[in-house]
Structures are given as C-alpha cells and as structure tokens.
Scaffold this active site. Structure first.
Site, mmCIF file in Angstrom:
data_model
loop_
_atom_site.group_PDB
_atom_site.id
_atom_site.type_symbol
_atom_site.label_atom_id
_atom_site.label_comp_id
_atom_site.label_asym_id
_atom_site.label_seq_id
_atom_site.Cartn_x
_atom_site.Cartn_y
_atom_site.Cartn_z
ATOM 1 N N LYS A 29 0.836 -1.199 0.000
ATOM 2 C CA LYS A 29 0.000 0.000 0.000
ATOM 3 C C LYS A 29 0.871 1.249 0.000
ATOM 4 O O LYS A 29 2.092 1.176 0.209
ATOM 5 C CB LYS A 29 -0.927 -0.017 1.218
ATOM 6 N N ARG A 50 -10.353 -0.279 14.931
ATOM 7 C CA ARG A 50 -10.066 0.479 13.722
ATOM 8 C C ARG A 50 -10.866 -0.071 12.540
ATOM 9 O O ARG A 50 -11.718 0.593 11.990
ATOM 10 C CB ARG A 50 -8.564 0.484 13.403
ATOM 11 N N TYR A 59 15.006 30.656 8.594
ATOM 12 C CA TYR A 59 13.777 31.279 9.084
ATOM 13 C C TYR A 59 13.721 31.269 10.604
ATOM 14 O O TYR A 59 14.015 30.269 11.256
ATOM 15 C CB TYR A 59 12.555 30.525 8.557
ATOM 16 N N MET A 86 11.313 24.776 2.711
ATOM 17 C CA MET A 86 10.584 23.958 1.750
ATOM 18 C C MET A 86 11.520 23.255 0.780
ATOM 19 O O MET A 86 11.316 22.079 0.432
ATOM 20 C CB MET A 86 9.591 24.824 0.961
#
Length: 374
Positions: free
Chosen positions: A39, A138, A260, A311
C-alpha cells in the site's frame, strides 16, 4: 550521484535486492505464508517496481489499502497472484473491484451485504477476506457481528471466505498487554466462524513469536528497511539511500543566525553547506536543529542540520570537516549507510513508516540490485 541526479536537489536510491532479501528473511522465520503490504505505493518506493521484485522473491499475496491502488498494481503482477484491498469496496464499487481482478477485505456489515448481493446477481460464490476487530477498534467486524454470523450463517451466503484476519495495535511494544489480549480475542472470535486460514501479524507482529503467526503474515514496513523491533538491532537490510547535493557553501561569523526565525545562532565561526532538499521533498521540518548529515568521504563525522528546514533547502554545519573540500554539487547522505532510516525519523520526531512514505516525487529516483544502502 550521476548527471541526471544533479538536475534534482536530491537523489533517492532504492535497493531492490535488499527488499527481496528482507522478504526471504521474513518468510524464513514464519511457519506459514508471507504476503506483502504494498500500500501507499509500496511505502513510497514505487509499487509498480517493488511488486514484481517481491513476486520474483516468492510473494503470492499482496495487500493494498484502496481500490485505486489495486487497479494500478494489477497489470504489474501476474494474474494468478492475489491482490487484497484492505479497505474493502467503496460503496457501489464491488463490481468494479471484481472486474479488476482484486479481492476485497470485508470490514463491515454494509460491505458484506454489498458483496453478498453481487454474488447473488452473478449466481456464483465470490472470494473475500473477512476482517474482525480483535481490540484495535479500527477496522473489522465487531464481536457482536461475528456472533451474529455464527448464529446466522446466511450472512455469508454467496461469500467464499479465503481467510480471516485482524490487526495488532501494539506489536512494536512486545511487553504491551494488548498483544496477548488481542491474540486471545482473535482465537475466541475465529472459533465462532467456519474453519479458515488466519492472519494476525504484520511486520512487528512477526517478531512477537510463533503464536502470532498463524497461516499468513502481512509485513510491510520491515520489507522496506524499517526496524520492526524498536530498541533492538534491526534484523532487516537497509533499502533506501537519500542524498542531497550542495547548492552553495558559506562562512558565517559568531553570532550569525541561520534560516527562518533565527532558530540557530552560530557559537563559533561556522562553515555552512546549503543542501537542495527540504520539507517540500518530505524531509520533515521537525528535523530543524536536530537532524544529521554525513559526507560519504568522512563517514565518521555526523554533521548537524542547523536552523529551520525550509521547503526546498536545509543548512548543515560542516565546520568539523576542517579543510576538506566541499563544492557545489557535492552529495551528502541524509539516510544511508551511516544514518539509518529510523535514526533520521527519530531526529524528526516521527517513525520510519511516516518518513519513508513522505519522501516526495522531486528526487531523482533510481533502483539498484544491491550494495547501495548497506
């Protein structure tokens, strides 16, 4: 790093031989059959490439989460190999799932009813897997529904159950009482159903012992190099190597902040390398001021990631390399022979599963047959 890799900020190398070796290792320790969870695009590594690799290694049962994943995988896998859709058919899609050559895992009364109706309309039995909830809350049929099926076998009319499965919530914590409790619940509930093969363990569950293995195991993350035994040496071979190339280097004085928010302040004259990947590539922002990088020619020196991961870039303090030349284009390892996937994930405050599946599409990807990530 080859020329094509230099077009991208980073390179992700995937060792297919290691994936195959990990599958064979897991198959060797279980008493029954070893399937494979493929998956999330084989945990981000490329299901259309990883799937055939695992088939060649002997895998005959593949598990995906969504119908769309199964449809995409089906052409890459031999038709006689089973692909199971763990979430079952979305409402109204049972015929699509069947025509795609997939097998549903039925998790609810609604899914069971839809599959049963399709079987009736076609006038034949349809294969499926029955999932029961053994305590994770679940997916799967509740104890009440299992009891109802035991009292009314007609609830399975037209359904040909291939096996019954459940999933462990705390398998990566071997001493957690939930493991024994779920095993007991699984035994109790499966005893109410027709005698079928059973499946309970995924990656970490395999290492709980033979009592959890039953007939089929469903490893995922362990195949891809994630440690299924946290706190102990990893029994699996590493699969991925993540490298980022240098965009530029610079020297900064004591007291200068980096990135930053001024998260890092240089406590000494500092040599900095700016690498061309960041959180836009799935390398987590939480690794800011915590992660490490390694220059392959100096594997003994782990270099701190400094300041905020941006980023598209991150900064590494390379002062401890001394006068070693580091020029634009030089590759650094962020995951590889000297920084494991699990170590890199821990530095980002997460787990190997999440970091692996988050690694994005901007990397130059390549597949090898060994000796790349180990």
């Amino acid at each position: 790093m080859d020329i094509a890799a230099q077009w991208a900020g980073g390179a992700l190398t995937i060792d297919l031989a290691a994936i195959a070796a990990n599958y064979r290792t897991l198959q060797s320790v279980v008493g029954g059959e070893c399937g494979a969870a493929i998956k999330a695009d084989a945990y981000g590594l490329g299901a259309l490439t990883v799937g055939p690799t695992l088939e060649k290694a002997g895998c005959r049962r593949f598990f995906v989460a969504h119908l769309s994943e199964g449809v995409a995988l089906r052409p890459a896998i031999s038709r006689d190999i089973s692909i199971f859709v763990l979430h079952g058919p979305p409402p109204g899609t049972s015929r699509d799932l069947l025509e795609a050559g997939l097998t549903p895992v039925l998790n609810s009364v609604e899914q069971l009813a839809e599959w049963r109706a399709l079987a009736a309309s076609l006038g034949r039995m349809l294969p499926a897997v029955i999932q029961i909830d053994s305590g994770m809350a679940r997916f799967g049929l509740t104890a009440e529904i299992v009891t109802n099926i035991a009292n009314d076998p007609g609830m399975l009319a037209g359904v040909k159950p291939l096996f019954v499965m459940s999933h462990l919530a705390c398998a990566d914590e071997p001493q957690h009482p939930a493991n024994a409790a779920q095993l007991a619940a699984f035994l109790r509930l499966t005893a109410l159903l027709p005698e079928l093969p059973r499946s309970l363990a995924a990656s970490s569950g395999i290492f709980l012992g033979l009592d959890w293995h039953f007939d089929i195991v469903r490893p995922g993350a362990a195949l891809y190099g994630v440690n299924p035994t946290p706190g102990r040496p990893n029994p699996m071979r590493p699969v991925v190597r993540l490298q980022a190339r240098v965009i530029q280097t610079r020297d900064i004085p004591t007291g200068q902040t980096v990135g930053y928010g001024g998260l890092f302040t240089a406590a000494r004259p500092t040599r900095v390398a700016l690498l061309g990947i960041g959180y836009g590539d799935g390398f987590h922002r939480a690794a800011s001021n915590r992660g490490r990088a390694v220059l392959p020619s100096h594997p003994e020196t782990h270099l701190p990631i400094i300041g905020r991961v941006s980023m598209d870039s991150l900064a590494v303090d390379i002062t401890d390399l001394g006068g070693s030349p580091v020029s634009a284009g030089t590759p650094f390892d962020l995951i590889g022979p000297h920084i494991s996937l699990d170590e890199a994930a821990a530095a980002a405050g997460t787990i190997g599963y999440e970091l692996l599946t988050d690694l994005g599409g901007r990397y130059h990807r390549s597949y090898t047959q060994g000796h790349t990530a180990s």
